[in-house]
Write an enzyme that holds these catalytic residues in place. Sequence first.
Site, mmCIF file in Angstrom:
data_model
loop_
_atom_site.group_PDB
_atom_site.id
_atom_site.type_symbol
_atom_site.label_atom_id
_atom_site.label_comp_id
_atom_site.label_asym_id
_atom_site.label_seq_id
_atom_site.Cartn_x
_atom_site.Cartn_y
_atom_site.Cartn_z
ATOM 1 N N ARG A 118 -15.744 5.336 -11.656
ATOM 2 C CA ARG A 118 -14.828 4.504 -12.660
ATOM 3 C C ARG A 118 -14.908 4.649 -13.976
ATOM 4 O O ARG A 118 -13.959 4.623 -14.579
ATOM 5 C CB ARG A 118 -15.352 2.815 -12.267
ATOM 6 C CG ARG A 118 -14.724 1.960 -12.984
ATOM 7 C CD ARG A 118 -14.744 0.556 -12.563
ATOM 8 N NE ARG A 118 -14.135 0.506 -11.119
ATOM 9 C CZ ARG A 118 -14.424 0.081 -10.025
ATOM 10 N NH1 ARG A 118 -15.360 -0.989 -10.109
ATOM 11 N NH2 ARG A 118 -14.090 0.076 -8.959
ATOM 12 N N TYR A 119 -16.292 4.926 -14.654
ATOM 13 C CA TYR A 119 -16.508 5.145 -15.893
ATOM 14 C C TYR A 119 -16.305 6.530 -16.241
ATOM 15 O O TYR A 119 -16.827 7.453 -15.219
ATOM 16 C CB TYR A 119 -17.631 4.547 -16.393
ATOM 17 C CG TYR A 119 -17.638 3.072 -16.249
ATOM 18 C CD1 TYR A 119 -16.707 1.927 -17.033
ATOM 19 C CD2 TYR A 119 -18.418 2.185 -15.199
ATOM 20 C CE1 TYR A 119 -16.848 0.947 -16.718
ATOM 21 C CE2 TYR A 119 -18.188 0.902 -14.863
ATOM 22 C CZ TYR A 119 -17.600 0.199 -15.758
ATOM 23 O OH TYR A 119 -17.693 -1.129 -15.608
ATOM 24 N N ARG A 122 -20.668 8.115 -15.803
ATOM 25 C CA ARG A 122 -21.462 7.603 -14.632
ATOM 26 C C ARG A 122 -20.816 7.325 -13.388
ATOM 27 O O ARG A 122 -19.537 6.709 -13.386
ATOM 28 C CB ARG A 122 -22.415 6.431 -15.275
ATOM 29 C CG ARG A 122 -21.197 5.272 -15.622
ATOM 30 C CD ARG A 122 -22.268 4.474 -16.555
ATOM 31 N NE ARG A 122 -21.567 3.191 -16.906
ATOM 32 C CZ ARG A 122 -20.611 3.000 -17.776
ATOM 33 N NH1 ARG A 122 -19.915 4.265 -18.634
ATOM 34 N NH2 ARG A 122 -19.997 1.987 -18.288
ATOM 35 N N CYS A 131 -28.401 -3.399 4.523
ATOM 36 C CA CYS A 131 -28.990 -4.350 3.720
ATOM 37 C C CYS A 131 -30.308 -4.877 4.619
ATOM 38 O O CYS A 131 -30.120 -4.964 5.724
ATOM 39 C CB CYS A 131 -28.481 -5.272 3.183
ATOM 40 S SG CYS A 131 -27.308 -4.535 1.737
ATOM 41 N N CYS A 135 -26.781 -10.991 2.009
ATOM 42 C CA CYS A 135 -26.618 -12.246 1.042
ATOM 43 C C CYS A 135 -25.125 -12.871 1.247
ATOM 44 O O CYS A 135 -23.935 -11.786 1.243
ATOM 45 C CB CYS A 135 -26.696 -11.650 -0.220
ATOM 46 S SG CYS A 135 -28.215 -10.837 -0.863
ATOM 47 N N CYS A 138 -22.358 -11.781 -1.055
ATOM 48 C CA CYS A 138 -22.172 -10.260 -1.289
ATOM 49 C C CYS A 138 -20.562 -9.831 -1.608
ATOM 50 O O CYS A 138 -19.630 -10.264 -0.763
ATOM 51 C CB CYS A 138 -22.501 -9.355 0.048
ATOM 52 S SG CYS A 138 -22.355 -7.788 -0.047
ATOM 53 N N ARG A 140 -19.131 -6.962 -1.433
ATOM 54 C CA ARG A 140 -18.810 -6.149 -0.408
ATOM 55 C C ARG A 140 -19.019 -6.619 1.220
ATOM 56 O O ARG A 140 -19.378 -6.099 2.018
ATOM 57 C CB ARG A 140 -19.697 -4.793 -0.494
ATOM 58 C CG ARG A 140 -19.921 -4.217 -1.950
ATOM 59 C CD ARG A 140 -20.214 -2.730 -1.913
ATOM 60 N NE ARG A 140 -19.986 -2.170 -2.988
ATOM 61 C CZ ARG A 140 -21.261 -1.997 -3.978
ATOM 62 N NH1 ARG A 140 -22.442 -1.974 -3.426
ATOM 63 N NH2 ARG A 140 -21.095 -1.564 -5.117
ATOM 64 N N ASP A 299 -17.368 -12.432 -7.673
ATOM 65 C CA ASP A 299 -16.209 -11.697 -7.576
ATOM 66 C C ASP A 299 -15.071 -12.643 -7.070
ATOM 67 O O ASP A 299 -15.291 -13.337 -6.320
ATOM 68 C CB ASP A 299 -16.474 -10.327 -7.126
ATOM 69 C CG ASP A 299 -16.935 -9.379 -7.869
ATOM 70 O OD1 ASP A 299 -16.699 -9.220 -8.949
ATOM 71 O OD2 ASP A 299 -17.999 -8.549 -7.433
ATOM 72 N N ASP A 336 -16.279 -8.555 -13.559
ATOM 73 C CA ASP A 336 -16.069 -7.135 -13.056
ATOM 74 C C ASP A 336 -14.437 -7.264 -12.724
ATOM 75 O O ASP A 336 -13.994 -7.985 -11.909
ATOM 76 C CB ASP A 336 -16.738 -6.976 -11.711
ATOM 77 C CG ASP A 336 -16.797 -5.362 -11.597
ATOM 78 O OD1 ASP A 336 -16.196 -4.622 -12.282
ATOM 79 O OD2 ASP A 336 -18.074 -4.904 -11.192
ATOM 80 N N LYS A 343 -16.553 -3.531 -15.674
ATOM 81 C CA LYS A 343 -17.051 -4.693 -16.328
ATOM 82 C C LYS A 343 -16.550 -5.269 -17.751
ATOM 83 O O LYS A 343 -16.415 -4.428 -18.613
ATOM 84 C CB LYS A 343 -18.558 -4.769 -16.404
ATOM 85 C CG LYS A 343 -19.225 -4.413 -14.980
ATOM 86 C CD LYS A 343 -20.522 -4.093 -15.032
ATOM 87 C CE LYS A 343 -21.324 -3.615 -13.734
ATOM 88 N NZ LYS A 343 -20.638 -2.366 -13.249
HETATM 89 C C1 LIG Z 1 -21.421 -1.493 -12.644
HETATM 90 C C2 LIG Z 1 -21.211 -0.167 -12.277
HETATM 91 C C3 LIG Z 1 -21.467 0.912 -12.949
HETATM 92 C C4 LIG Z 1 -22.530 0.842 -13.993
HETATM 93 O O1 LIG Z 1 -21.958 0.328 -15.092
HETATM 94 P P1 LIG Z 1 -23.059 0.061 -16.287
HETATM 95 O O2 LIG Z 1 -22.297 -1.098 -17.111
HETATM 96 O O3 LIG Z 1 -23.293 1.144 -16.840
HETATM 97 O O4 LIG Z 1 -24.315 -0.647 -15.842
HETATM 98 C C5 LIG Z 1 -20.834 2.160 -12.704
HETATM 99 N N1 LIG Z 1 -19.786 2.108 -11.566
HETATM 100 C C6 LIG Z 1 -19.266 1.088 -11.071
HETATM 101 C C7 LIG Z 1 -18.219 1.330 -10.117
HETATM 102 C C8 LIG Z 1 -19.675 -0.132 -11.448
HETATM 103 O O5 LIG Z 1 -19.217 -1.101 -10.551
#
Ligand SMILES: *Cc1c(COP(=O)(O)O)cnc(C)c1O
Length: 433
Positions: A118-119, A122, A131, A135, A138, A140, A299, A336, A343
């Site tokens: 997504r980012y 990372r 799990c 929870c 959850c 998911r 969510d 989110d 986020k």
């Molecule tokens: C939360 C999340 C991350 C990590 O986000 P950070 O703000 O760096 O902790 C990475 N990918 C996805 C899809 C996420 O939901």
Amino acid sequence: MTETDSPTHSLNINIADSKWKDWKWHLRHLIDTVDKFEKVTGARLSSEDRKKLEETLSLFPLAITPYYASLIDTDHLFNDPVFKQSFPSIHELDLESFEMDDPLHEDADSPAPCITHRYPDRVLLLVCNQCAMYCRHCTRKRKVGDTEQFVDMEEIDKGIAYIREHKEIRDVLLSGGDPLMLDDEKIEAIIKKVRAIPHVEIIRLGSRMPVVLPYRITNELVERLKPYHPIWFNTQFNHPRELTRASKKALAKLADAGFPLGNQSVLLAGVNDCPTIMKSLLHELVKQRVRPYYIYQCDLSQGLSHFRTPVGKGIEIMECLIGHTSGLCVPTFVIDAPGGGGKIPIMPHYIISWSDHKVILRNYEGVITTYQGPDHYQPPDCNSHCSECINIAVEDRTEEKLIGIEKLLSDQSETITIVPCDNERFNRRDDES
Ligand SMILES: *Cc1c(COP(=O)(O)O)cnc(C)c1O
């Protein structure tokens, strides 16, 4: 009472302490029916309640570790934060029109098996869809109990290959399910492969085991993973009552072994939607060397309507934290974004107004103050060649590398507007040209 002679649990289960502290025993004895729940905890539900629950259970199954069940206060069952997070509610069937199956579009943002990308820098690597406990809140929920698509090593390898091919990925989050449902050997094997990728700088483990099954954090596990540092460990405590002696011990083991610890709470109605509960949770976490990282707005997943609070509740909680307690205890409150926007941090307002040379601010006490800007500010002379400028091997900040608002702010970019792709006015222009 000393740490050793106090009872480790209060359930109607007669087993040796050594067995109780064996995480695999808990997984073999999950409480997965209402009958078992009543038998083990001694709680009694009315036959009416039991009947209503059947439908919930057919949609969203039940699984509680005996450990987590032992934290339930059966005298105040329906008010109990541990009970609420683990035992099904008939309100899980109250569907709202705006709820979604996959609100975060995690399936859509998956360019390779086991990956959510997504980012820019990372990714999530989903290594296990099981799990220890289900929870009730959850995100998911759609996947809970779905044992068919058990993640296998071949699929994980495809995900790792994706990370290897994408040099921009510097941070890999092992998630799931709960990655610590895997055996030590398997987790180590995955981490070893990820660590061998030169551009991966940090690895993160996201697991709720310290909360729902702290005995999973064994000496063997931490010793095995230690050689692959830096590994950051994020968990999810939602209520101070979850910080038991066993949980604290698990956290100490991780901290002593050099894992920086973080916590991501979910804001849950009836569990922690109260500034006092939240502050006491955050203080307790910091005492255990856990840095509060996020508070999540609940969510828009289906079946969570009874847990959802207004966004304003989270802002109120942040208002009661910022300034009132150490910055170390203050997490970032985030939503989110539905649709996969990631986020988004949400804060109370601290800037009241500003002019060309003054900013008017208010503090947590309501004191209104001014910050006077400099008369002469000389911004750095920037040519976007960052590696030359700071003399460190970093990426240049050229126009095509800039994203979103950062691009609008940059003097290096000619972009003056960002337009949604389905903007009618702009579509009309395209048609004309
Ligand atoms: C939360 C999340 C991350 C990590 O986000 P950070 O703000 O760096 O902790 C990475 N990918 C996805 C899809 C996420 O939901």
